[in-house]
Design a protein around this motif. Sequence first.
Motif, PDB file in Angstrom:
ATOM      1  N   MET A   1      33.996  30.423  41.641  1.00  0.00           N
ATOM      2  CA  MET A   1      32.909  31.244  42.149  1.00  0.00           C
ATOM      3  C   MET A   1      32.358  32.065  40.981  1.00  0.00           C
ATOM      4  O   MET A   1      33.097  32.676  40.238  1.00  0.00           O
ATOM      5  CB  MET A   1      33.431  32.160  43.255  1.00  0.00           C
ATOM      6  CG  MET A   1      32.333  32.760  44.066  1.00  0.00           C
ATOM      7  SD  MET A   1      32.945  33.761  45.458  1.00  0.00           S
ATOM      8  CE  MET A   1      33.801  32.545  46.415  1.00  0.00           C
ATOM      9  N   ARG A 142      28.710  33.166  51.947  1.00  0.00           N
ATOM     10  CA  ARG A 142      28.705  33.044  50.489  1.00  0.00           C
ATOM     11  C   ARG A 142      28.524  34.389  49.806  1.00  0.00           C
ATOM     12  O   ARG A 142      29.268  34.746  48.890  1.00  0.00           O
ATOM     13  CB  ARG A 142      27.602  32.073  50.029  1.00  0.00           C
ATOM     14  CG  ARG A 142      27.616  31.813  48.519  1.00  0.00           C
ATOM     15  CD  ARG A 142      26.452  30.935  48.090  1.00  0.00           C
ATOM     16  NE  ARG A 142      25.204  31.646  48.045  1.00  0.00           N
ATOM     17  CZ  ARG A 142      24.831  32.464  47.051  1.00  0.00           C
ATOM     18  NH1 ARG A 142      25.615  32.683  46.031  1.00  0.00           N
ATOM     19  NH2 ARG A 142      23.665  33.071  47.090  1.00  0.00           N
ATOM     20  N   ALA A 145      31.603  36.601  50.262  1.00  0.00           N
ATOM     21  CA  ALA A 145      32.711  36.185  49.394  1.00  0.00           C
ATOM     22  C   ALA A 145      32.487  36.650  47.957  1.00  0.00           C
ATOM     23  O   ALA A 145      33.427  37.106  47.293  1.00  0.00           O
ATOM     24  CB  ALA A 145      32.876  34.664  49.453  1.00  0.00           C
ATOM     25  N   LEU A 146      31.255  36.563  47.469  1.00  0.00           N
ATOM     26  CA  LEU A 146      30.953  37.034  46.111  1.00  0.00           C
ATOM     27  C   LEU A 146      31.198  38.533  45.980  1.00  0.00           C
ATOM     28  O   LEU A 146      31.770  38.996  44.988  1.00  0.00           O
ATOM     29  CB  LEU A 146      29.507  36.698  45.745  1.00  0.00           C
ATOM     30  CG  LEU A 146      29.194  35.231  45.470  1.00  0.00           C
ATOM     31  CD1 LEU A 146      27.683  35.026  45.361  1.00  0.00           C
ATOM     32  CD2 LEU A 146      29.899  34.755  44.208  1.00  0.00           C
ATOM     33  N   LEU A 148      33.181  40.442  47.839  1.00  0.00           N
ATOM     34  CA  LEU A 148      34.622  40.714  47.922  1.00  0.00           C
ATOM     35  C   LEU A 148      35.311  40.421  46.592  1.00  0.00           C
ATOM     36  O   LEU A 148      36.119  41.223  46.114  1.00  0.00           O
ATOM     37  CB  LEU A 148      35.267  39.886  49.033  1.00  0.00           C
ATOM     38  CG  LEU A 148      34.960  40.326  50.453  1.00  0.00           C
ATOM     39  CD1 LEU A 148      35.452  39.281  51.453  1.00  0.00           C
ATOM     40  CD2 LEU A 148      35.571  41.694  50.750  1.00  0.00           C
ATOM     41  N   ARG A 149      34.972  39.300  45.993  1.00  0.00           N
ATOM     42  CA  ARG A 149      35.609  38.917  44.729  1.00  0.00           C
ATOM     43  C   ARG A 149      35.354  39.950  43.646  1.00  0.00           C
ATOM     44  O   ARG A 149      36.238  40.303  42.882  1.00  0.00           O
ATOM     45  CB  ARG A 149      35.095  37.549  44.292  1.00  0.00           C
ATOM     46  CG  ARG A 149      35.699  37.070  43.005  1.00  0.00           C
ATOM     47  CD  ARG A 149      35.272  35.633  42.719  1.00  0.00           C
ATOM     48  NE  ARG A 149      35.629  35.288  41.374  1.00  0.00           N
ATOM     49  CZ  ARG A 149      34.752  35.189  40.375  1.00  0.00           C
ATOM     50  NH1 ARG A 149      33.469  35.377  40.589  1.00  0.00           N
ATOM     51  NH2 ARG A 149      35.152  34.876  39.161  1.00  0.00           N
ATOM     52  N   ARG A 150      34.130  40.492  43.595  1.00  0.00           N
ATOM     53  CA  ARG A 150      33.771  41.414  42.514  1.00  0.00           C
ATOM     54  C   ARG A 150      34.154  42.864  42.798  1.00  0.00           C
ATOM     55  O   ARG A 150      34.635  43.572  41.921  1.00  0.00           O
ATOM     56  CB  ARG A 150      32.264  41.322  42.239  1.00  0.00           C
ATOM     57  CG  ARG A 150      31.754  42.270  41.162  1.00  0.00           C
ATOM     58  CD  ARG A 150      32.469  41.989  39.825  1.00  0.00           C
ATOM     59  NE  ARG A 150      31.896  42.731  38.737  1.00  0.00           N
ATOM     60  CZ  ARG A 150      32.202  43.990  38.424  1.00  0.00           C
ATOM     61  NH1 ARG A 150      33.068  44.667  39.153  1.00  0.00           N
ATOM     62  NH2 ARG A 150      31.629  44.586  37.404  1.00  0.00           N
ATOM     63  N   PRO A 153      38.766  43.271  44.842  1.00  0.00           N
ATOM     64  CA  PRO A 153      39.705  42.216  44.436  1.00  0.00           C
ATOM     65  C   PRO A 153      41.013  42.247  45.217  1.00  0.00           C
ATOM     66  O   PRO A 153      41.737  41.248  45.231  1.00  0.00           O
ATOM     67  CB  PRO A 153      39.931  42.490  42.951  1.00  0.00           C
ATOM     68  CG  PRO A 153      39.557  43.913  42.749  1.00  0.00           C
ATOM     69  CD  PRO A 153      38.493  44.218  43.764  1.00  0.00           C
ATOM     70  N   ALA A 160      35.193  35.755  55.005  1.00  0.00           N
ATOM     71  CA  ALA A 160      34.611  36.770  54.119  1.00  0.00           C
ATOM     72  C   ALA A 160      33.748  37.805  54.848  1.00  0.00           C
ATOM     73  O   ALA A 160      33.879  39.001  54.566  1.00  0.00           O
ATOM     74  CB  ALA A 160      33.834  36.103  52.986  1.00  0.00           C
TER      75      ALA A 160
END
Length: 189
Positions: A1, A142, A145-146, A148-150, A153, A160
């Motif tokens: 991602m 999408r 999720a982006l 959450l990832r950034r 963490p 998501a």
Amino acid sequence: MSALIGADVCAAADEMTRTLTPHRERDWSVPAGTLTWSCWTTAAHVAHDLLGYAGQVTGRPDDGYLPYDLRVSPTATPAQTLAVVRACAGLLAVDAADPDTRAWHFGPCDPAGFAAMGVAETLLHTHDITLGLDVPWQPPQRLSALVLRRLFPDAPAGAAPDVLLWMTGRGELPGRVRRTSWSWRAAAD
């Protein structure tokens, strides 16, 4: 991602506009979900944050926010306010910035971090407004999720959109206590 980019910020603003435009004639003076702000004020707040983040990325201050503010005319209709959101999303053109650029947001933040915050603000406040207007909606998978990832963490596993809403005190997750306080990690490592 991959890291968030300007197109993701614009996609979030497009989602907000697509979701809320059919409801532009409704009463936007009602509270936005659990917020004390009205739906209109919440949309104006999104525009304000997007412009503020754009200024940070391009101005690169290292000790605070630049001393300017966005004022959406109090006579702006909901449709006009959504147009301001889209315009400000377009200004958060993090793709043009060197990825090594750092600007202040409670620590040094990179352009992708500002994009992530822009997407988060847009999605989360779209959720708040849809609650206020009683419109069924959930953030896109999408983009959630982006974010959450950034920004989160340490987020638990799960769908998501549900996890994003739970991480920000806006939703429930099975087996977990509802959050009453939270913060994201935008500063670059």
